[in-house]
Motif scaffolding. Structure first.
Motif, PDB file in Angstrom:
ATOM      1  N   ARG A 200       6.039  -1.058  -9.859  1.00 32.67           N
ATOM      2  CA  ARG A 200       6.435  -2.456 -10.034  1.00 32.67           C
ATOM      3  C   ARG A 200       6.627  -3.141  -8.691  1.00 32.67           C
ATOM      4  O   ARG A 200       6.225  -4.285  -8.493  1.00 32.67           O
ATOM      5  CB  ARG A 200       7.722  -2.537 -10.864  1.00 32.67           C
ATOM      6  CG  ARG A 200       8.023  -3.951 -11.324  1.00 32.67           C
ATOM      7  CD  ARG A 200       9.493  -4.168 -11.589  1.00 32.67           C
ATOM      8  NE  ARG A 200       9.717  -5.557 -11.950  1.00 32.67           N
ATOM      9  CZ  ARG A 200       9.729  -6.574 -11.073  1.00 32.67           C
ATOM     10  NH1 ARG A 200       9.521  -6.341  -9.782  1.00 32.67           N
ATOM     11  NH2 ARG A 200       9.931  -7.810 -11.487  1.00 32.67           N
ATOM     12  N   HIS A 201       7.242  -2.428  -7.744  1.00 30.15           N
ATOM     13  CA  HIS A 201       7.462  -3.024  -6.422  1.00 30.15           C
ATOM     14  C   HIS A 201       6.143  -3.190  -5.677  1.00 30.15           C
ATOM     15  O   HIS A 201       5.966  -4.171  -4.947  1.00 30.15           O
ATOM     16  CB  HIS A 201       8.426  -2.164  -5.616  1.00 30.15           C
ATOM     17  CG  HIS A 201       9.078  -2.917  -4.499  1.00 30.15           C
ATOM     18  ND1 HIS A 201       9.749  -4.111  -4.686  1.00 30.15           N
ATOM     19  CD2 HIS A 201       9.149  -2.663  -3.162  1.00 30.15           C
ATOM     20  CE1 HIS A 201      10.213  -4.549  -3.533  1.00 30.15           C
ATOM     21  NE2 HIS A 201       9.853  -3.693  -2.589  1.00 30.15           N
TER      22      HIS A 201
ATOM     23  N   TYR B  13       0.832  -1.200   0.000  1.00 34.89           N
ATOM     24  CA  TYR B  13       0.000   0.000   0.000  1.00 34.89           C
ATOM     25  C   TYR B  13       0.870   1.256   0.000  1.00 34.89           C
ATOM     26  O   TYR B  13       0.571   2.239  -0.705  1.00 34.89           O
ATOM     27  CB  TYR B  13      -0.919   0.003   1.221  1.00 34.89           C
ATOM     28  CG  TYR B  13      -1.668   1.300   1.387  1.00 34.89           C
ATOM     29  CD1 TYR B  13      -2.803   1.579   0.636  1.00 34.89           C
ATOM     30  CD2 TYR B  13      -1.216   2.263   2.290  1.00 34.89           C
ATOM     31  CE1 TYR B  13      -3.477   2.784   0.777  1.00 34.89           C
ATOM     32  CE2 TYR B  13      -1.876   3.469   2.433  1.00 34.89           C
ATOM     33  CZ  TYR B  13      -3.006   3.724   1.674  1.00 34.89           C
ATOM     34  OH  TYR B  13      -3.655   4.922   1.812  1.00 34.89           O
ATOM     35  N   ALA B  14       1.954   1.255   0.783  1.00 35.62           N
ATOM     36  CA  ALA B  14       2.811   2.431   0.878  1.00 35.62           C
ATOM     37  C   ALA B  14       3.480   2.745  -0.456  1.00 35.62           C
ATOM     38  O   ALA B  14       3.540   3.910  -0.874  1.00 35.62           O
ATOM     39  CB  ALA B  14       3.873   2.221   1.965  1.00 35.62           C
ATOM     40  N   TYR B  15       3.980   1.723  -1.152  1.00 36.20           N
ATOM     41  CA  TYR B  15       4.590   1.951  -2.465  1.00 36.20           C
ATOM     42  C   TYR B  15       3.548   2.433  -3.467  1.00 36.20           C
ATOM     43  O   TYR B  15       3.828   3.284  -4.310  1.00 36.20           O
ATOM     44  CB  TYR B  15       5.268   0.678  -2.962  1.00 36.20           C
ATOM     45  CG  TYR B  15       6.650   0.485  -2.383  1.00 36.20           C
ATOM     46  CD1 TYR B  15       7.744   1.173  -2.904  1.00 36.20           C
ATOM     47  CD2 TYR B  15       6.869  -0.386  -1.320  1.00 36.20           C
ATOM     48  CE1 TYR B  15       9.015   1.013  -2.372  1.00 36.20           C
ATOM     49  CE2 TYR B  15       8.138  -0.552  -0.776  1.00 36.20           C
ATOM     50  CZ  TYR B  15       9.206   0.146  -1.300  1.00 36.20           C
ATOM     51  OH  TYR B  15      10.452  -0.011  -0.768  1.00 36.20           O
TER      52      TYR B  15
ATOM     53  N   ALA C 208       2.842   6.068  -2.660  1.00 40.30           N
ATOM     54  CA  ALA C 208       3.960   6.908  -3.096  1.00 40.30           C
ATOM     55  C   ALA C 208       3.945   7.100  -4.611  1.00 40.30           C
ATOM     56  O   ALA C 208       4.212   8.197  -5.112  1.00 40.30           O
ATOM     57  CB  ALA C 208       5.285   6.287  -2.653  1.00 40.30           C
ATOM     58  N   ALA C 209       3.623   6.030  -5.351  1.00 42.54           N
ATOM     59  CA  ALA C 209       3.541   6.133  -6.811  1.00 42.54           C
ATOM     60  C   ALA C 209       2.413   7.067  -7.223  1.00 42.54           C
ATOM     61  O   ALA C 209       2.565   7.876  -8.150  1.00 42.54           O
ATOM     62  CB  ALA C 209       3.330   4.748  -7.420  1.00 42.54           C
ATOM     63  N   ARG C 210       1.276   6.976  -6.545  1.00 35.75           N
ATOM     64  CA  ARG C 210       0.157   7.880  -6.833  1.00 35.75           C
ATOM     65  C   ARG C 210       0.558   9.340  -6.600  1.00 35.75           C
ATOM     66  O   ARG C 210       0.228  10.227  -7.395  1.00 35.75           O
ATOM     67  CB  ARG C 210      -1.021   7.544  -5.927  1.00 35.75           C
ATOM     68  CG  ARG C 210      -1.859   6.362  -6.361  1.00 35.75           C
ATOM     69  CD  ARG C 210      -2.867   6.081  -5.277  1.00 35.75           C
ATOM     70  NE  ARG C 210      -3.934   5.201  -5.714  1.00 35.75           N
ATOM     71  CZ  ARG C 210      -4.794   4.625  -4.881  1.00 35.75           C
ATOM     72  NH1 ARG C 210      -4.701   4.844  -3.586  1.00 35.75           N
ATOM     73  NH2 ARG C 210      -5.740   3.837  -5.334  1.00 35.75           N
ATOM     74  N   ARG C 211       1.221   9.577  -5.486  1.00 36.14           N
ATOM     75  CA  ARG C 211       1.608  10.952  -5.167  1.00 36.14           C
ATOM     76  C   ARG C 211       2.608  11.486  -6.193  1.00 36.14           C
ATOM     77  O   ARG C 211       2.522  12.660  -6.580  1.00 36.14           O
ATOM     78  CB  ARG C 211       2.200  11.018  -3.762  1.00 36.14           C
ATOM     79  CG  ARG C 211       1.193  10.762  -2.662  1.00 36.14           C
ATOM     80  CD  ARG C 211       1.768  11.123  -1.309  1.00 36.14           C
ATOM     81  NE  ARG C 211       0.838  10.846  -0.242  1.00 36.14           N
ATOM     82  CZ  ARG C 211       0.996  11.277   1.012  1.00 36.14           C
ATOM     83  NH1 ARG C 211       2.043  12.022   1.321  1.00 36.14           N
ATOM     84  NH2 ARG C 211       0.111  10.975   1.932  1.00 36.14           N
TER      85      ARG C 211
ATOM     86  N   ILE D 161      -3.987   3.074 -15.701  1.00 35.96           N
ATOM     87  CA  ILE D 161      -4.037   1.612 -15.838  1.00 35.96           C
ATOM     88  C   ILE D 161      -3.318   0.934 -14.674  1.00 35.96           C
ATOM     89  O   ILE D 161      -3.842  -0.019 -14.059  1.00 35.96           O
ATOM     90  CB  ILE D 161      -3.412   1.179 -17.188  1.00 35.96           C
ATOM     91  CG1 ILE D 161      -4.366   1.467 -18.339  1.00 35.96           C
ATOM     92  CG2 ILE D 161      -3.060  -0.314 -17.161  1.00 35.96           C
ATOM     93  CD1 ILE D 161      -5.644   0.645 -18.317  1.00 35.96           C
ATOM     94  N   LEU D 162      -2.117   1.389 -14.362  1.00 33.81           N
ATOM     95  CA  LEU D 162      -1.360   0.769 -13.277  1.00 33.81           C
ATOM     96  C   LEU D 162      -2.095   0.914 -11.950  1.00 33.81           C
ATOM     97  O   LEU D 162      -2.118  -0.016 -11.137  1.00 33.81           O
ATOM     98  CB  LEU D 162       0.029   1.388 -13.185  1.00 33.81           C
ATOM     99  CG  LEU D 162       0.970   1.090 -14.359  1.00 33.81           C
ATOM    100  CD1 LEU D 162       2.292   1.840 -14.194  1.00 33.81           C
ATOM    101  CD2 LEU D 162       1.227  -0.411 -14.486  1.00 33.81           C
ATOM    102  N   ASP D 163      -2.721   2.056 -11.734  1.00 36.76           N
ATOM    103  CA  ASP D 163      -3.467   2.284 -10.509  1.00 36.76           C
ATOM    104  C   ASP D 163      -4.714   1.400 -10.452  1.00 36.76           C
ATOM    105  O   ASP D 163      -4.953   0.708  -9.455  1.00 36.76           O
ATOM    106  CB  ASP D 163      -3.858   3.761 -10.419  1.00 36.76           C
ATOM    107  CG  ASP D 163      -4.588   4.096  -9.140  1.00 36.76           C
ATOM    108  OD1 ASP D 163      -4.082   3.758  -8.055  1.00 36.76           O
ATOM    109  OD2 ASP D 163      -5.687   4.677  -9.213  1.00 36.76           O
TER     110      ASP D 163
END
Length: 213
Positions: free
Chosen positions: A77-78, A46-48, A51-54, A185-187
């Motif tokens: 990816r992580h 969830y944290a990664y 962070a990617a969203r932000r 898409i990734l989200d």
């Protein structure tokens, strides 16, 4: 040094704070972040993801936004890798609890051995293990094909977990990508992957058993 002394030393080390973080103490909410000691793999996933969203939210369509692409991809990816590892362990536990209590491959130590040392950072075998457990539960719905497609693309781009991390690992080509579409898409598919656990949990919520983890 005997085993008792070795274990005692490890326990003492585990109780020492992370000096990098402890060197900058805070008692004010306005400048504080907290590292909690008992976070699970799902918490890290969830944290990664967050962070990617932000990071994606800083995109403004300017040339300097090119610099966020590799960190953005590495974070996502992580997040997928950790979400798959958590889901594989969860589904294996459901199989063990409700379907196959005597199957050695489903024992927690054996599952973790595969996830950490056999599959490692590779998304394709992690996905295959998740799909195997999901199929073995004989659920009324199929595993989401859109998630499989997205993970296949991620694995094709970075099969080892190193291509987004280090230079000169990707092909000698140049791609011009619609970043908001990629981020969406990734989200969306990572959210869908997380919902798979909720779906399975809901199906088995009222199944009686006397199993103890």
């Amino acid at each position: 040094m005997d085993n008792a002394e070795l274990l005692a030393g490890q326990d003492d080390e585990a109780k020492q704070p992370v000096r990098l973080l402890a060197s900058f103490p805070s008692s004010m909410y306005g400048d504080m972040v907290v590292r909690y000691p008992y976070q699970e793999v799902s918490d890290y996933a969830y944290a990664y993801h967050e962070a990617a969203r932000r990071l994606a939210s800083t995109f403004s369509g300017r040339p300097e936004d090119d610099t966020i692409l590799m960190p953005f991809l590495m974070l996502y990816r992580h997040a997928y890798e950790l979400r798959l590892k958590h889901l594989a362990a969860y589904l294996a536990g459901v199989r063990r609890r409700y379907r196959e209590p005597s199957t050695a491959d489903l024992e927690p130590a054996n599952v973790q051995q595969r996830l950490r040392f056999e599959h490692g950072h590779r998304l394709a075998p992690l996905l295959a293990e998740v799909q195997e457990h999901f199929a073995a539960l004989s659920l009324p719905s199929d595993f989401p094909a859109s998630v499989v497609e997205t993970i296949d693309l991620l694995h094709e781009a970075d099969g080892t977990g190193m291509r987004f991390r280090y230079a000169h690992q990707l092909p000698d080509t140049q791609e011009q990508t619609n970043f908001p579409a990629l981020a969406a898409i990734l989200d969306d598919q990572l959210e869908t992957l997380a919902v798979v656990e909720d779906y399975v949990e809901e199906l088995f919520k009222y199944v009686p058993d006397d199993y103890t983890y």
